[in-house]
Design an enzyme around this catalytic site. Structure first.
Site, mmCIF file in Angstrom:
data_model
loop_
_atom_site.group_PDB
_atom_site.id
_atom_site.type_symbol
_atom_site.label_atom_id
_atom_site.label_comp_id
_atom_site.label_asym_id
_atom_site.label_seq_id
_atom_site.Cartn_x
_atom_site.Cartn_y
_atom_site.Cartn_z
ATOM 1 N N GLY A 176 -10.330 -4.080 -2.503
ATOM 2 C CA GLY A 176 -11.541 -4.805 -2.127
ATOM 3 C C GLY A 176 -11.636 -6.171 -2.788
ATOM 4 C CB SER A 196 -4.498 -5.276 -3.768
ATOM 5 O OG SER A 196 -5.383 -4.190 -3.663
ATOM 6 C CE LYS A 197 -5.329 -6.079 4.146
ATOM 7 N NZ LYS A 197 -5.057 -6.522 5.502
ATOM 8 N NE ARG A 198 -2.992 -0.609 1.293
ATOM 9 C CZ ARG A 198 -2.067 0.214 1.719
ATOM 10 N NH1 ARG A 198 -2.015 1.415 1.244
ATOM 11 N NH2 ARG A 198 -1.209 -0.152 2.614
ATOM 12 C CB THR A 250 -5.508 -3.064 7.535
ATOM 13 O OG1 THR A 250 -5.064 -4.213 6.796
ATOM 14 C CG2 THR A 250 -4.312 -2.439 8.201
#
Ligand code: GLU
Length: 482
Positions: free
Chosen positions: A255, A251-253, A15
């Site tokens: 960024g 978190s990756k979400r 993702t």
């Protein structure tokens, strides 16, 4: 009895970039497997087509290899338990879903969207009511024959408790009444993570499942499936979250930074991996700087804590600096070359000499340009820089020092550090001044700055005779010393 070979896996979803948390999961899986002489496997979990990001599988391969976290089996390296990409395993999931239905652990559900919507409570939550569990075999057959769309749901008992022991979090229990009959096979025929992870971990012979703590409470659901199939449950090792600060998860979400971002910023790769290892694990004797091989040797689950760890970029930067200090000049130049190329000095000075100057003064390669660009930025400056109380200098001292130093420097046959050092010291003696007075004034004169990485000898050596004299002349002219 022969002990079972340890097999762990890293199972990322493609993702986007590989973020710090994902890399830590991979690293711990690798360290645990290698510590026990086992295998580490990469599996790509790409069943959520909506979240798929083009190119991210390659990023996963490249990142793991770049970080030295090498997998024994995986999509691009092969192995006996493939395919290692979930979208290529659809038939396998279908076969096992049928099997689970036969064993009473799952059932077909033909409810349409409207019916599901009608189950929403006043808070908008929707919990499936097992309606289709009660369809007769004949009804099911007819619906399948006539092509009514369906999903396959897990059949969770209405009462009872699912318990297991996690090697980090201890005993975990979740009541079945708090779980819902989640979807195992979606209407598009793809499995959900909840189903695929069980089938794959079993078929791939995974002995220890190492993953983020967000899966702690859904693990009893997976255990129900292991039990229904009559498979041995794996050992579970859930890892504490990594936080950005007290309250926010990294978190990756959101960024938050990925491995690649830090490499791009010039952090030493080994230091990133080393730092990531310490996020949640405290090795014995509080070891901090460790090679991957040392981490394998020291790795132990007792050192893993349940409490979240805070990602501290300053600490990682410090560790990167420790790695840099140990590099030879040549290694510093070759690994930092990209950053030298971004600086204004590239192609003009001896990079090995600059490396010697910078190695103890930067923590990341990214600092190279800002530290060396001043070499090229010489021009009018404030003569007040010559005044320094502690060094006992001022403009009057400079007016005496600079012409004498200029004459001396012009006469030197060689411009290496040692010669510069010895000659400038001799000049100090001749002038009857303090070291600081001469060195301060000459350094300001050839740099135009209050602070420089390295002292006057290093600076003069790097600039070379011609440029040093040109700058001396400029400064002498500027303060009217002649
Ligand atoms: N694909 C899952 C994720 O990216 C993997 C979880 C697991 O390791 O089981 O979160």
């Amino acid at each position: 009895m022969k002990e079972q070979k340890v097999r762990t896996r890293f199972a990322p979803s493609p993702t986007g970039y590989l973020h710090i948390g994902g890399l830590r999961t991979a690293l711990y899986g690798y360290l645990f497997a290698k510590k026990h002489g086992g295998d580490f496997i990469l599996r790509i979990e790409d069943t959520d087509l909506q979240r798929y990001v083009e190119g991210s599988v390659e990023i996963i391969y490249d990142t793991l290899k770049d970080a030295g976290i090498l997998y024994d089996e995986g999509p691009d390296v092969g192995g006996d338990f493939g395919p290692y990409v979930q979208s290529e395993r659809r038939d396998i999931y279908h076969k096992y879903a049928q099997e689970l239905i036969r064993r009473g652990g799952a059932y077909y559900c033909f409810c349409d969207k409207e019916r599901i919507e009608s189950l929403r409570d006043e808070n908008g939550n929707c919990r499936y009511d097992k309606h289709c569990l009660h369809l007769s075999e004949k009804e099911i057959e007819e619906k399948l024959k006539s092509g009514v769309p369906y999903v396959i749901r897990q059949n969770i008992p209405e009462t009872g408790t699912g318990s297991y022991h996690d090697l980090v979090y201890g005993d975990i229990s979740v009541d079945f009444k708090d779980m819902e009959d989640g979807i195992l096979i979606k209407s598009d025929g793809m499995p959900t993570y909840n189903f695929a992870n069980v089938v794959d971990d079993h078929l791939m012979g995974i002995t220890h499942v190492i993953r983020g703590s967000e899966y702690l409470s859904s693990t009893p659901k997976y255990n129900l499936m292991y039990d229904a199939f009559g498979w041995e449950r794996p050992v579970y090792i859930h890892l504490p979250p990594i936080m950005k600060d007290e309250r926010h998860k990294l978190s990756k979400r959101n960024g938050d930074a990925s491995y690649a971002d830090f490499v791009e910023k010039g952090f030493v790769k080994e230091a990133i991996v080393n730092y990531i290892a310490l996020l949640g694990w405290s090795p014995k004797e509080n070891a901090e700087k460790m090679t991957l091989a040392e981490m394998v040797e020291k790795f132990s689950l007792d050192g893993i804590s349940k409490s979240p760890s805070i990602f501290d970029e300053t600490k990682m930067r410090w560790l990167s600096g420790e790695y840099i200090k140990e590099m030879s000049d040549e290694e510093f130049v070759s690994r930092g070359l990209e950053f030298f190329k971004k600086s204004k000095v590239y192609g003009k000075y001896d990079l090995n000499k600059l490396a010697a100057l910078l190695k103890t003064r930067v923590e990341t390669f990214g600092e190279i340009p800002e530290k060396v660009d001043f070499l090229e930025e010489f021009g009018p400056y404030d003569p007040a820089l010559f005044t320094h109380k502690k060094m006992k200098t001022d403009l009057e001292v400079a007016k005496k020092v600079l012409p004498a130093a200029r004459e001396l420097l012009a006469s030197l046959p060689s411009f290496d550090f040692q010669t510069l050092h010895d000659e400038l010291m001799a000049l100090v003696a001749r002038l009857g001044m303090k070291n600081g007075q001469v060195l301060w004034c000459v350094r300001v004169a050839i740099s135009g700055r209050e602070s420089t990485p390295g002292g006057v000898m290093e600076l003069a050596e790097i600039l070379g005779k011609e440029e040093t004299l040109r700058r001396m002349d400029f400064s002498i002219g500027m303060i009217g010393a002649k």
